[in-house]
Write an enzyme that holds these catalytic residues in place. Structure first.
Site, PDB file in Angstrom:
ATOM      1  N   LYS A  23      42.340  33.450  30.411  1.00 15.96           N
ATOM      2  CA  LYS A  23      41.142  33.245  31.235  1.00 15.96           C
ATOM      3  C   LYS A  23      39.968  34.085  30.739  1.00 15.96           C
ATOM      4  O   LYS A  23      38.832  33.809  31.080  1.00 15.96           O
ATOM      5  CB  LYS A  23      41.430  33.511  32.711  1.00 15.96           C
ATOM      6  CG  LYS A  23      41.466  34.941  33.134  1.00 15.96           C
ATOM      7  CD  LYS A  23      41.341  35.008  34.654  1.00 15.96           C
ATOM      8  CE  LYS A  23      41.495  36.436  35.112  1.00 15.96           C
ATOM      9  NZ  LYS A  23      41.327  36.567  36.544  1.00 15.96           N
ATOM     10  N   CYS A  75      31.713  32.511  31.416  1.00 17.44           N
ATOM     11  CA  CYS A  75      32.416  33.153  32.515  1.00 17.44           C
ATOM     12  C   CYS A  75      31.417  33.641  33.532  1.00 17.44           C
ATOM     13  O   CYS A  75      31.750  34.341  34.466  1.00 17.44           O
ATOM     14  CB  CYS A  75      33.273  34.284  32.003  1.00 17.44           C
ATOM     15  SG  CYS A  75      34.028  33.867  30.455  1.00 17.44           S
ATOM     16  N   ASN A 109      39.636  48.196  35.533  1.00 13.88           N
ATOM     17  CA  ASN A 109      40.939  47.566  35.394  1.00 13.88           C
ATOM     18  C   ASN A 109      41.650  47.516  36.745  1.00 13.88           C
ATOM     19  O   ASN A 109      41.162  48.031  37.743  1.00 13.88           O
ATOM     20  CB  ASN A 109      41.772  48.228  34.284  1.00 13.88           C
ATOM     21  CG  ASN A 109      42.195  49.641  34.636  1.00 13.88           C
ATOM     22  OD1 ASN A 109      42.523  49.928  35.789  1.00 13.88           O
ATOM     23  ND2 ASN A 109      42.191  50.516  33.659  1.00 13.88           N
ATOM     24  N   ARG A 160      43.986  45.332  23.599  1.00 11.62           N
ATOM     25  CA  ARG A 160      43.200  46.284  24.367  1.00 11.62           C
ATOM     26  C   ARG A 160      44.151  47.319  24.941  1.00 11.62           C
ATOM     27  O   ARG A 160      45.362  47.146  24.931  1.00 11.62           O
ATOM     28  CB  ARG A 160      42.455  45.540  25.485  1.00 11.62           C
ATOM     29  CG  ARG A 160      41.384  44.595  24.955  1.00 11.62           C
ATOM     30  CD  ARG A 160      40.908  43.646  26.046  1.00 11.62           C
ATOM     31  NE  ARG A 160      40.480  44.381  27.223  1.00 11.62           N
ATOM     32  CZ  ARG A 160      40.366  43.832  28.435  1.00 11.62           C
ATOM     33  NH1 ARG A 160      40.654  42.573  28.630  1.00 11.62           N
ATOM     34  NH2 ARG A 160      39.961  44.564  29.454  1.00 11.62           N
ATOM     35  N   ARG A 181      34.319  46.492  39.623  1.00  8.89           N
ATOM     36  CA  ARG A 181      34.790  46.264  38.253  1.00  8.89           C
ATOM     37  C   ARG A 181      35.819  47.318  37.887  1.00  8.89           C
ATOM     38  O   ARG A 181      36.174  48.175  38.676  1.00  8.89           O
ATOM     39  CB  ARG A 181      33.615  46.287  37.252  1.00  8.89           C
ATOM     40  CG  ARG A 181      32.927  44.934  37.104  1.00  8.89           C
ATOM     41  CD  ARG A 181      32.139  44.855  35.793  1.00  8.89           C
ATOM     42  NE  ARG A 181      33.009  44.937  34.622  1.00  8.89           N
ATOM     43  CZ  ARG A 181      32.601  45.278  33.400  1.00  8.89           C
ATOM     44  NH1 ARG A 181      31.336  45.574  33.192  1.00  8.89           N
ATOM     45  NH2 ARG A 181      33.442  45.308  32.402  1.00  8.89           N
ATOM     46  N   LEU A 231      32.059  36.027  39.927  1.00  3.42           N
ATOM     47  CA  LEU A 231      31.191  35.060  40.620  1.00  3.42           C
ATOM     48  C   LEU A 231      32.021  33.949  41.242  1.00  3.42           C
ATOM     49  O   LEU A 231      31.698  33.434  42.315  1.00  3.42           O
ATOM     50  CB  LEU A 231      30.176  34.467  39.635  1.00  3.42           C
ATOM     51  CG  LEU A 231      29.161  35.439  39.043  1.00  3.42           C
ATOM     52  CD1 LEU A 231      28.229  34.701  38.090  1.00  3.42           C
ATOM     53  CD2 LEU A 231      28.353  36.114  40.144  1.00  3.42           C
ATOM     54  N   ARG A 245      35.085  34.215  42.467  1.00  4.88           N
ATOM     55  CA  ARG A 245      35.683  34.695  43.722  1.00  4.88           C
ATOM     56  C   ARG A 245      34.609  34.886  44.789  1.00  4.88           C
ATOM     57  O   ARG A 245      34.812  34.533  45.958  1.00  4.88           O
ATOM     58  CB  ARG A 245      36.452  36.002  43.469  1.00  4.88           C
ATOM     59  CG  ARG A 245      37.736  35.767  42.661  1.00  4.88           C
ATOM     60  CD  ARG A 245      38.429  37.048  42.237  1.00  4.88           C
ATOM     61  NE  ARG A 245      39.660  36.762  41.491  1.00  4.88           N
ATOM     62  CZ  ARG A 245      40.153  37.551  40.538  1.00  4.88           C
ATOM     63  NH1 ARG A 245      39.528  38.667  40.192  1.00  4.88           N
ATOM     64  NH2 ARG A 245      41.272  37.217  39.924  1.00  4.88           N
ATOM     65  N   ARG A 252      40.581  49.275  40.408  1.00  2.00           N
ATOM     66  CA  ARG A 252      40.137  48.492  41.568  1.00  2.00           C
ATOM     67  C   ARG A 252      40.984  48.814  42.788  1.00  2.00           C
ATOM     68  O   ARG A 252      40.468  48.943  43.899  1.00  2.00           O
ATOM     69  CB  ARG A 252      40.224  46.995  41.251  1.00  2.00           C
ATOM     70  CG  ARG A 252      39.225  46.581  40.171  1.00  2.00           C
ATOM     71  CD  ARG A 252      39.179  45.081  40.014  1.00  2.00           C
ATOM     72  NE  ARG A 252      39.052  44.701  38.614  1.00  2.00           N
ATOM     73  CZ  ARG A 252      38.956  43.448  38.201  1.00  2.00           C
ATOM     74  NH1 ARG A 252      38.998  42.460  39.063  1.00  2.00           N
ATOM     75  NH2 ARG A 252      38.834  43.177  36.922  1.00  2.00           N
TER      76      ARG A 252
HETATM   77  N1  LIG Z   1      39.416  39.642  34.855  1.00  2.00           N
HETATM   78  C1  LIG Z   1      40.387  40.495  34.271  1.00  2.00           C
HETATM   79  C2  LIG Z   1      41.728  39.862  34.230  1.00  2.00           C
HETATM   80  N2  LIG Z   1      42.079  39.074  33.205  1.00  2.00           N
HETATM   81  C3  LIG Z   1      43.339  38.589  33.454  1.00  2.00           C
HETATM   82  C4  LIG Z   1      43.767  39.109  34.654  1.00  2.00           C
HETATM   83  C5  LIG Z   1      45.055  38.825  35.305  1.00  2.00           C
HETATM   84  C6  LIG Z   1      46.112  38.156  34.465  1.00  2.00           C
HETATM   85  C7  LIG Z   1      45.900  36.692  34.238  1.00  2.00           C
HETATM   86  O1  LIG Z   1      45.108  36.019  34.919  1.00  2.00           O
HETATM   87  O2  LIG Z   1      46.562  36.160  33.332  1.00  2.00           O
HETATM   88  C8  LIG Z   1      42.757  39.930  35.155  1.00  2.00           C
HETATM   89  C9  LIG Z   1      42.778  40.738  36.392  1.00  2.00           C
HETATM   90  C10 LIG Z   1      42.333  39.964  37.603  1.00  2.00           C
HETATM   91  O3  LIG Z   1      41.546  39.011  37.511  1.00  2.00           O
HETATM   92  O4  LIG Z   1      42.755  40.337  38.712  1.00  2.00           O
END
Ligand SMILES: NCc1[nH]cc(CCC(=O)O)c1CC(=O)O
Length: 310
Positions: free
Chosen positions: A86, A245, A154, A14, A152, A133, A135, A158
């Protein structure tokens, strides 16, 4: 007769700054592990990145971050893809595998704010930004007096919204902030057992076709067995809860001698109810399933919407 070793490896990625950092990191590690191997990036946009005005669950879930990259691999335009584990669905698309899971970076979520040091320090009514959800559920459980608002985009987007004053605090993975050189934004860490990360948070995975042969063997050189065992337990727990998720599920496994220690949580983003369980065991898969069963015994089912409330 031996087949020639692959000499070029193309990584589909990405285009977000975090995704590009992670893919460059994997490219560097592959070049170091295999001198003479040429490694290039194939950056591409995914639907998950493009559609920002609707929730991920509404448009089809986190698999949307993988789809275009998988299509590129099927078409032979890329040899592998790099993901935050994740964000990888519990069930991989048929025909794909994860030949390597890299050593885990920090697993914790970070509390980010320009005015407050910790979640506890926020005044009643303060606005916390997160669309996760998981968090949201943990904020509700710990601080029912706070206001949750969606956030939401990147990591940089945020942070910009926080700085614009739209929120008093936001919550982001420490690993992502550190990779982007933004560690200084972390005011404090949200830690176990009160606060658990997403299953596999902080771990980077490489995905390839399961018929990749020699290519998969090259990639497997980056696999880190202790990390794989931990994230397997976390993902097995999530899978046993039918975890997509879209449900507030959190898990953290760590090594305890030869065994693993797994903590799990299922919560409710709407009312702050939460159930917790933990266990220890040597086999990641059965440990994950056992902790999931305990969570269900304690009432995780209704929270997950997989059985009616008793
Ligand atoms: N949800 C998006 C995402 N996917 C992975 C990460 C951070 C890097 C990781 O967990 O390996 C993030 C940003 C976040 O949640 O703040």
């Amino acid at each position: 007769m031996t087949t020639p070793r692959p000499h070029l490896l193309r990584i589909a990625t990405r285009k977000s700054p975090l995704a590009l950092w992670q893919s460059e990191h994997v490219a560097d590690a592959l070049r170091a592990a295999h001198p003479g191997l040429e490694v290039t990036l194939v950056p591409m946009s995914t639907r998950g990145d493009e559609v920002l005005d609707r929730s991920l669950s509404a448009i089809g879930g986190k698999g949307l971050f993988l789809k275009e990259l998988e299509v590129a691999m099927l078409r032979g335009e890329a040899d592998c893809a790099v993901h935050s584990l994740k964000d990888v669905p519990m069930e991989l698309e048929p025909g794909f595998m994860l030949p390597a899971i890299l050593p885990r970076a920090e697993h914790a979520d970070g509390f980010v704010s320009n005015r407050f040091e910790t979640l506890d320090a926020l005044p009643a009514g303060a606005v916390v930004g997160t669309s996760s959800l998981r968090r949201q559920a943990q904020v509700r459980a710990l601080r029912p007096d706070l206001v949750l608002r969606d956030l939401r985009g990147n990591v940089n987007t945020r942070l910009a919204k926080l700085d614009a004053g739209e929120y008093d605090a936001i919550i982001l993975a420490c690993a992502g902030l550190e990779r982007l050189g933004l560690e200084a934004r972390i005011r404090s860490r949200l830690t176990a057992p009160q606060w658990l990360p997403a299953p596999a948070q902080g771990a980077i995975a490489i995905e390839c076709r399961d018929d990749a042969g020699d290519m998969a063997a090259l990639l497997a050189a980056l696999d880190h067995a202790p990390t794989r065992r931990c994230v397997e337990a976390e993902r097995a727990m999530n899978r046993a809860l039918h975890g997509s998720c879209h449900v507030p599920v959190a898990a953290l496994a760590s090594e305890r001698g030869d065994a693993l220690f797994l903590q799990g949580m299922v919560g409710s983003a709407s009312d702050g109810r939460a159930v917790r369980a933990e266990g220890e065991g040597a086999d990641p898969e059965s440990l994950g399933r056992r902790v999931a069963e305990q969570l269900l015994e304690q009432g995780a089912g209704p929270l997950l919407g997989i059985e009616p409330p008793a």
